[in-house]
Design a protein around this motif. Sequence first.
Motif, PDB file in Angstrom:
ATOM      1  N   HIS A   1      47.280  41.417  66.379  1.00  0.00           N
ATOM      2  CA  HIS A   1      47.150  42.491  67.531  1.00  0.00           C
ATOM      3  C   HIS A   1      46.736  41.940  68.781  1.00  0.00           C
ATOM      4  CE1 HIS A   1      48.082  45.475  64.504  1.00  0.00           C
ATOM      5  NE2 HIS A   1      47.169  44.737  63.386  1.00  0.00           N
TER       6      HIS A   1
ATOM      7  N   SER B   1      42.664  39.048  57.599  1.00  0.00           N
ATOM      8  CA  SER B   1      42.990  40.253  58.133  1.00  0.00           C
ATOM      9  C   SER B   1      44.017  40.034  58.959  1.00  0.00           C
ATOM     10  CB  SER B   1      41.857  40.644  58.861  1.00  0.00           C
ATOM     11  OG  SER B   1      41.369  39.791  59.939  1.00  0.00           O
ATOM     12  N   ASP B   2      44.830  41.022  59.524  1.00  0.00           N
ATOM     13  CA  ASP B   2      45.797  40.848  60.653  1.00  0.00           C
ATOM     14  C   ASP B   2      45.239  40.995  61.891  1.00  0.00           C
ATOM     15  OD1 ASP B   2      45.588  43.557  60.591  1.00  0.00           O
ATOM     16  OD2 ASP B   2      47.787  43.749  60.502  1.00  0.00           O
ATOM     17  N   ILE B   3      43.933  40.891  62.274  1.00  0.00           N
ATOM     18  CA  ILE B   3      43.248  41.304  63.644  1.00  0.00           C
ATOM     19  C   ILE B   3      44.146  40.161  64.506  1.00  0.00           C
ATOM     20  CG2 ILE B   3      41.283  39.915  63.278  1.00  0.00           C
ATOM     21  CD1 ILE B   3      40.056  42.235  64.844  1.00  0.00           C
TER      22      ILE B   3
ATOM     23  N   ARG C   1      40.334  51.623  61.112  1.00  0.00           N
ATOM     24  CA  ARG C   1      40.636  52.341  62.180  1.00  0.00           C
ATOM     25  C   ARG C   1      39.575  53.194  62.657  1.00  0.00           C
ATOM     26  NH1 ARG C   1      45.038  54.834  62.392  1.00  0.00           N
ATOM     27  NH2 ARG C   1      46.139  54.158  60.931  1.00  0.00           N
TER      28      ARG C   1
ATOM     29  N   GLU D   1      42.170  49.485  55.172  1.00  0.00           N
ATOM     30  CA  GLU D   1      42.486  49.677  56.628  1.00  0.00           C
ATOM     31  C   GLU D   1      41.479  50.206  57.493  1.00  0.00           C
ATOM     32  OE1 GLU D   1      46.423  51.638  58.087  1.00  0.00           O
ATOM     33  OE2 GLU D   1      44.833  53.190  57.746  1.00  0.00           O
TER      34      GLU D   1
ATOM     35  N   ILE E   1      43.663  48.119  61.603  1.00  0.00           N
ATOM     36  CA  ILE E   1      43.886  46.510  61.476  1.00  0.00           C
ATOM     37  C   ILE E   1      43.748  46.756  59.741  1.00  0.00           C
ATOM     38  CG2 ILE E   1      42.371  44.644  61.504  1.00  0.00           C
ATOM     39  CD1 ILE E   1      43.367  45.461  64.322  1.00  0.00           C
ATOM     40  N   LYS E   2      44.648  45.672  59.110  1.00  0.00           N
ATOM     41  CA  LYS E   2      44.569  45.400  57.697  1.00  0.00           C
ATOM     42  C   LYS E   2      43.666  44.547  57.366  1.00  0.00           C
ATOM     43  CE  LYS E   2      49.496  46.939  57.570  1.00  0.00           C
ATOM     44  NZ  LYS E   2      51.118  46.648  57.434  1.00  0.00           N
TER      45      LYS E   2
ATOM     46  N   PHE F   1      42.888  41.771  69.649  1.00  0.00           N
ATOM     47  CA  PHE F   1      41.812  40.759  69.130  1.00  0.00           C
ATOM     48  C   PHE F   1      41.532  40.130  70.461  1.00  0.00           C
ATOM     49  CE2 PHE F   1      41.688  36.074  68.114  1.00  0.00           C
ATOM     50  CZ  PHE F   1      40.398  36.280  67.163  1.00  0.00           C
TER      51      PHE F   1
END
Length: 296
Positions: free
Chosen positions: A132, A127-129, A58, A56, A83-84, A135
Amino acid sequence: INSLQDFLNHGGGIFIVFGKNVQPDVYSEFLNYNAEISPRTRYTAGENSGNQNYFEMREYDLNHPIFKIYSRGGPEKPEIPAIKIKSFMETTGGIVIGWLTDKRPVITQSKNNKIVLFGSGFDTDCSDIVLHSFFVPFVVRTVEFLAAKSNIGQEYYLAGRQVSLNLSAQTQALSARLIGPSCDINLPIARSAYGPFVNIAETGYPGFYTLLGDSDTLGYMAVNPDSNESSELKIPDSRLKEIFGGNYSYLDGKSDIKTAIVQAKYGMELWKYCLALALICLIIESLLVREPKTKT
C-alpha cells in the motif's frame, strides 16, 4: 538488548517490528521494563484462528501524531486503507494506536519511553502493508515521531487552519506564548496520554512562528499559504449545490460584481425602467391631447 537500552537511555527512539522469525522471549524483559508492553501469543490466520485467511486492520488513533494527517473517509485528508494481517503477535499494556477489527492491538506505543511496536512483519508472509502507498509515510512518520524531541517543525501548516502542536515530554511550563506575523498570544498547555500539547484555534498570516514556554523556546513552525487558493480550476455546479444547497448566485465574470451583489441582496432595480415608462407615457399623452391646427 544492552545496546538498545543504552540508545534509549540517551534519548533515542526505537521502532520494533515483530516479524515471523522474531523470538519474543528475547524482547520480553526489555519491553516489560521500558514500555510496559508484554508479548503474549502469536496468531496466524488459518492455523490457530479458525478458517480466517487474514485479519483486517482498519482502526487507528487519528489523534496520534503518526496518524493525524489521515481521516475516516473525510474529503480533506487521505484515508488509511484496510491492511490484511496474516500473522501477528498479540500484546498487552502500553498505549494502543492501531487495532484489528476485533479490537486486538497491532500497533502499540510505550507510555513512558519512545518505543513503538508493530506486532506484525513487513514481509508479505505477515501482512500486505508494504503493498500500500500508506507504508512509506507510515514508516517515515513513525521514525520522525521517535526521533524528534517534539513534532513542531515536522508538519506542513497552512494559514487559517486549526493546529495541535505536540510538545516534548520534558515540557514543564503550564502555558506557552506564540509569536509570529501580527500574532502574540498566550496558550494553555494541555496534557494527554501522548504528552503535553497546545491547540491553536486558527493559524494567522503565513510566516515563521516561535513558541515560548517560561524562558525556554519550545519550538518553531512555518505557516504556508494554502496552494488550493491559487488553483484555477472551476468548482462544478454540482459541488456548489452540495455546499450551498442551491441557494447561491453565480457570476459569469462578465457582469459588474457590485451590481450583481446588490441585485442578489435586494432584487433587480426597476426604477430606471419605471421612469422610462413614465416618460414614454407622458410623451404619448401629450401627443394625444394636442389640438390639430386648423387650415385657413
